[in-house]
Scaffold this active site. Structure first.
Site, PDB file in Angstrom:
ATOM      1  N   ILE A  25      33.713  48.523  40.157  1.00  0.00           N
ATOM      2  CA  ILE A  25      34.508  47.258  39.652  1.00  0.00           C
ATOM      3  C   ILE A  25      34.499  46.383  40.704  1.00  0.00           C
ATOM      4  CG2 ILE A  25      36.806  46.615  39.165  1.00  0.00           C
ATOM      5  CD1 ILE A  25      37.242  49.534  37.924  1.00  0.00           C
ATOM      6  N   ASP A  26      34.828  46.902  41.917  1.00  0.00           N
ATOM      7  CA  ASP A  26      34.865  45.713  43.184  1.00  0.00           C
ATOM      8  C   ASP A  26      33.993  44.762  43.041  1.00  0.00           C
ATOM      9  OD1 ASP A  26      37.319  47.360  43.347  1.00  0.00           O
ATOM     10  OD2 ASP A  26      36.777  48.215  45.209  1.00  0.00           O
ATOM     11  N   HIS A  77      37.675  54.125  40.571  1.00  0.00           N
ATOM     12  CA  HIS A  77      38.099  52.738  40.250  1.00  0.00           C
ATOM     13  C   HIS A  77      37.363  51.788  41.392  1.00  0.00           C
ATOM     14  CE1 HIS A  77      41.141  49.696  40.785  1.00  0.00           C
ATOM     15  NE2 HIS A  77      41.142  49.615  39.485  1.00  0.00           N
ATOM     16  N   CYS A  78      36.857  52.038  42.284  1.00  0.00           N
ATOM     17  CA  CYS A  78      36.406  51.008  43.268  1.00  0.00           C
ATOM     18  C   CYS A  78      35.035  50.637  43.111  1.00  0.00           C
ATOM     19  CB  CYS A  78      36.716  51.531  44.549  1.00  0.00           C
ATOM     20  SG  CYS A  78      38.228  51.785  45.116  1.00  0.00           S
ATOM     21  N   ILE A  79      34.146  51.494  43.161  1.00  0.00           N
ATOM     22  CA  ILE A  79      32.437  50.823  43.318  1.00  0.00           C
ATOM     23  C   ILE A  79      31.884  50.366  41.971  1.00  0.00           C
ATOM     24  CG2 ILE A  79      30.161  51.642  43.974  1.00  0.00           C
ATOM     25  CD1 ILE A  79      31.377  53.935  45.666  1.00  0.00           C
TER      26      ILE A  79
END
Length: 464
Positions: free
Chosen positions: A298-299, A294-296
């Site tokens: 998108i962030d 979910h993080c890399i």
């Protein structure tokens, strides 16, 4: 948090202590310090459920909130649905009377502290989708009362807590800092990491004012080994983005090097192994089929979007995103070239097997997995696509692969029987029987160097 760290917090935060705050907030602080506070965790996924478990272990009375009735029923029935929290742990929390799950958000009125752990995806135009945060905050606002602490954990751009969450809450007529407290603490979950579990990962906390900072740190300090206060909400929000942009950019670098070195006939994996022997000035990152989780993926785009408000270009970050986004296309093209040169056949009409669909090894989490994009690309090229993943027995419905929802993982025996024309190894689960793959498959594009790390060399293997 140690007593020395807490003392440092009081000094650096400029707190006036409990004597200078309204009675409702002083009561909140006392309840947290005594471990008698009730804590609500909104969003019982890969971030919220492990956090709820930690708060329950710390002695708090914890209520988990989720809009999915199946998750609520599963937890109240004593069954977990994610690998990082076991069914035995869920049953233990229930038996101790420390935890319950509900879809009734009116019960938020009974919570002393509320922690928001909801998704923050991107729109199709790669802009932040704040809808989950906004809807959740409105639900809190309906029952907000004096003496509550509200903490946002969802990854987002600097300014979200102050500019999005606070105005919604203050429309109630209650004010942050005098009636309720507001803080941000970025999640740092790493599913599958047995060394750094939730309790052992240092916790960053930023508060809107010194009292919010102190009390939020006190709550987290009862549940985690180390709490690190920062000066503001925005600083805490920026910490999370910085961590993931760092990884995104460095992974993009090695992914680009992979393409360059392959054209030169150089093995990028060998190069990285050699480079990491340098004891200073270098940190190894590894190429792959694309970014997942979910993080890399998108962030970084949260920051690029916010930077435009200040008329600042983020060319470096956007370029890294473009490189990583192209990796699934590169992998499929590598398969196409290898099938042509080694097997004398085209992709169209072939039966292709994807080995591993989770976004990282040894977990069941498929969020933003590059394997999904690869499957999509293969289908667009006219392939009949199958997958094998013991951690994902059946494909759930996703935005990207709605047409394959419900598709089961093939059995290992089918692979050994030679039912497929070629395969792409996307996820290197430790449970994979690499020798069985090699025996049953005519060609394997290995995007993780799984065979190389196992010391297996064969003409059937193509590094991707």
């Amino acid at each position: 948090m140690s007593s020395n760290e807490f003392a440092d917090l009081l000094v650096s935060g400029g707190s006036v202590g409990t004597s200078g705050i309204p009675e409702a907030l002083a009561t909140l602080e006392s309840k947290i310090a005594a471990g008698t506070a009730s804590v609500g965790v909104i969003g019982l996924g890969y971030v919220g459920l492990p956090l709820a478990r930690l708060f329950a272990r710390a002695g708090f009375s914890v209520t988990g909130f989720d809009i999915d009735p199946e998750k609520v029923a599963s937890l109240n029935g004593g069954t977990s649905y994610i690998g990082t929290v076991s069914t035995d742990e869920v049953r233990g929390m229930l038996e101790e009377g420390r935890f319950t799950a509900t879809a009734n958000f009116q019960s938020l009125a009974d919570m002393d502290a509320i922690v928001i752990c909801v998704p923050t995806p991107l729109t199709r135009n790669r802009e932040p989708d704040m809808s989950c945060i906004e809807v959740t905050t409105r639900q809190i606002a309906q029952v907000l009362r004096p003496g509550q602490l509200i903490v946002l954990e969802s990854t987002t751009y600097p300014g979200t807590t102050r500019e999005v969450v606070r105005p919604i809450l203050e429309k109630t007529g209650l004010n942050s800092g005098t009636d309720f407290l507001l803080a941000f603490s970025p999640e740092r979950e790493d599913p599958g990491n047995e060394t750094f579990t939730t309790a052992r990962i240092p916790k960053i906390v930023g508060g809107e004012d010194p009292n919010a900072l102190r009390i939020a740190c006190s709550m987290y300090g009862r549940a985690l080994e180390r709490v690190i206060p920062v000066s503001s909400l925005e600083a805490a929000e920026a910490v999370k983005l910085t961590e993931n942009i760092f990884r995104c950019v460095n992974i993009a670098l090695v992914n680009e090097l992979k393409v360059v070195y392959d054209a030169m006939g150089i093995d990028v994996w060998e190069v990285i192994e050699g480079a990491k022997t340098k004891p200073f000035g270098y940190m190894p990152f590894y190429p792959g089929p694309g970014l997942g989780g979910h993080c890399i993926p998108i962030d970084p785009f949260y920051l690029t979007w916010k930077a435009r408000e200040f008329d600042v270009a983020t060319r470096f970050i956007e370029l890294a995103g473009e490189i990583n986004t192209r990796m699934p296309h590169y992998v499929v093209e590598r398969l196409s070239q290898a099938m042509d040169s080694k097997l004398g056949r085209a992709l169209r009409g072939s039966r292709i097997l994807v080995l591993g669909v989770a976004y990282k090894k040894n977990i069941e989490d498929m969020r933003e997995s590059p394997a999904l994009k690869i499957i999509d690309l293969l289908q667009d090229r006219g392939c009949e696509v199958f997958y094998y993943d013991p951690h994902v027995p059946e494909l759930p419905e996703t935005r990207r692969l709605a047409r394959m929802a419900g598709t089961p993982s093939v059995a290992l025996e089918e692979i050994q029987d030679g039912a497929f024309d070629a395969a792409i190894l996307c996820t290197d689960h430790d449970s994979f029987d690499l020798k069985a793959f090699l025996e049953g498959l005519p060609l394997i594009v290995d995007t993780r160097n799984a065979f190389g790390k196992a010391g297996i060399v064969d003409e059937k293997i193509v590094k991707g």
